[in-house]
Enzyme design. Sequence first.
Site, PDB file in Angstrom:
ATOM      1  N   GLU A   1      13.156   9.739  15.642  1.00 31.72           N
ATOM      2  CA  GLU A   1      12.182  10.534  16.371  1.00 31.72           C
ATOM      3  C   GLU A   1      11.630   9.674  17.507  1.00 31.72           C
ATOM      4  OE1 GLU A   1       9.991  13.446  13.358  1.00 31.72           O
ATOM      5  OE2 GLU A   1       9.819  11.364  12.758  1.00 31.72           O
TER       6      GLU A   1
ATOM      7  N   ASP B   1      12.328   7.503  10.953  1.00 33.70           N
ATOM      8  CA  ASP B   1      11.128   8.318  11.028  1.00 33.70           C
ATOM      9  C   ASP B   1      10.151   7.704  12.029  1.00 33.70           C
ATOM     10  OD1 ASP B   1       9.405  10.485   9.866  1.00 33.70           O
ATOM     11  OD2 ASP B   1       8.170   8.762   9.316  1.00 33.70           O
TER      12      ASP B   1
END
Length: 637
Positions: free
Chosen positions: A351, A322
């Site tokens: 990400e 994340d």
Amino acid sequence: MKTQKTILTGLLAAMLPAAAGAQTFNEADYTPEQTTFRLFAPDNAKTVKLRIYKAGHKGRPERTVKMERTAADTWTATVTGNLMGRFYTFDTGRGECAGVFAKAVGVNGQRAAIIDMDKTDPAGWNDDRRPVVKSPADLVIYEMHHRDYSIDASSGIANGGKFLALTDPKAITHLKELGVNAVHILPSFDYASVDETRLSTPQYNWGYDPVNYNVPDGSYSTDPYKPETRIREFKQMVQALHKAGIRVILDVVYNHTFNIDGSNFQRTYPDYFYRKTADGKYSDGSGCGNETASERDMMRRFMVESVLYWIDEYHIDGFRFDLMGCHDIETMNAIRKAVDEVDPTIFIYGEGWSAGSCALPKEQLGLKANMKAMPGIAAFSDELRDALRGPFSDDTKGAFLAGKPGEEESIKFGIAGAIEHPQVDMSKVNYSTEAWASQPTQMISYVSCHDDMCLTDRLRASIPGITTDELIRLDMLAQTAVLTSQGVPFILSGEEMLRDKKGVHNSYNSPDSINRLDWNNMERYPQVMDYYKNLTRLRRNHPAFRLGSADLVRRHLEFLPTQPGLVAFRLKDYAGRDDWRNIIVILNAAKQQRKVAIPQGNYTIVCHEGKIDENGLSTFSGSEATVSAQSALILHD
């Protein structure tokens, strides 16, 4: 798989600079005669106490022990007697907590537990094997939330919303029929926002609010009060998926904690694990009120050891980071190196952005623009995503799927796998001015995921008056771009059922009525599932769609000239199968059928007007192909 424990300490010692006197994060060394507790806490702590409890919830401590400073930033206490089944906390004066590396906890994760981890292994666990995947290009990833997938009665899956749901034959049969070989489960570690003492009351959260990073969350177990239960059931889930040939990818959230003052990091070593800005304020690159300092020795060490622990104890096959753009490049590369020592096929991606400015220079961070400095790690392509469906910043604005020209080059960039390609004009690509992937396997190809509108909602929001027929056609067209790209394809759970979330963009704490999959859609729209499973089969059976090498992509992927609103490419002269030497894919988002010039040849059509048949739908000879409105055409010579 349970062979790595003996090498972890030596591996970490060889790789990572330890703080003076610091140990790896083994906070409780148990024997039947005594247990030695160890805590990373500052030298100047006034007092550090260990408390022993009989229960994991409520009640007074049985024993309180003052810990002694035994080395730099290291506090130790040895408690005699057999503590098996007991619970413990640490207290440095900022409140009790389980410690940063608790391996078992009581309800709501407030107290760590001493258990026999070997007794949490399901039968046959030592024979569990990671499903074989030769290249990340061979993966088809399915992102799911435990409740979304199985909580609705229409699923017919036992233990809905629990880890055990993914041991149900119906749950697994669907995944196999769909053709996915990896499930990306949303955060499954112990998180804060669901009260495990009130599970009879409906509660929902995605789980991006970490408390105990190395323990499965109790809300997905059948009994959150028993530390062994959540661990055993998580392992049963992994084991069942592995037996079906499906890998398990864990969503990890090391970039921030639920809060600062209540976190295990802050309560044991104040301010060490968090970044601050030049003016002394906590940096907030995560957008969640804090940002961890991955570049510090013990935070880096924690992340590496945590990843290795999940691999060893739980047989995890991959990790999705994340907000990877909050972490420093050196730490991400240290994780990749450590994982390679165990199994280089374990997939790592994240990400490639942050949610705000971080207190480190951008050139040091795991951003998408820096992916070439992180070989063996992949990132999501928002270029392809937003070129297909429109920008993240405006739900009502459409793009290629809405028939708007100007996004073709960005789609070509995604189809090539975000690598340098002589036919991709980077001056026309959204968000990126240069190719950021060294290899196509560094790019995640997708059009939707959990933290945004699902695809059908986005199409409704950006194309006013869209009909159900158009919705289905464009949904299939979008996934054709994803599944025929050279990146690693990624599908949000339920898209194969024409899932909707009633237009909710950020459903992180929306009720089940918004997030759940309605399995009745399988009967309402059977053509969607049929198309998806045939599309994954097409990719699986024809290696030209997953070349896995930048050199091979540049050699065999050729884009064909088209008009605006069309993207066409040929996979040429690739000897993956003798009868599929040249494959042509044409994507048409226009509301009219279009004609595209192709090399003269004798062709077999395998995808046309929402139907896929590898054996052929029809044949024709010529140098021009006609592709129907809002659909894909795939043919081979």
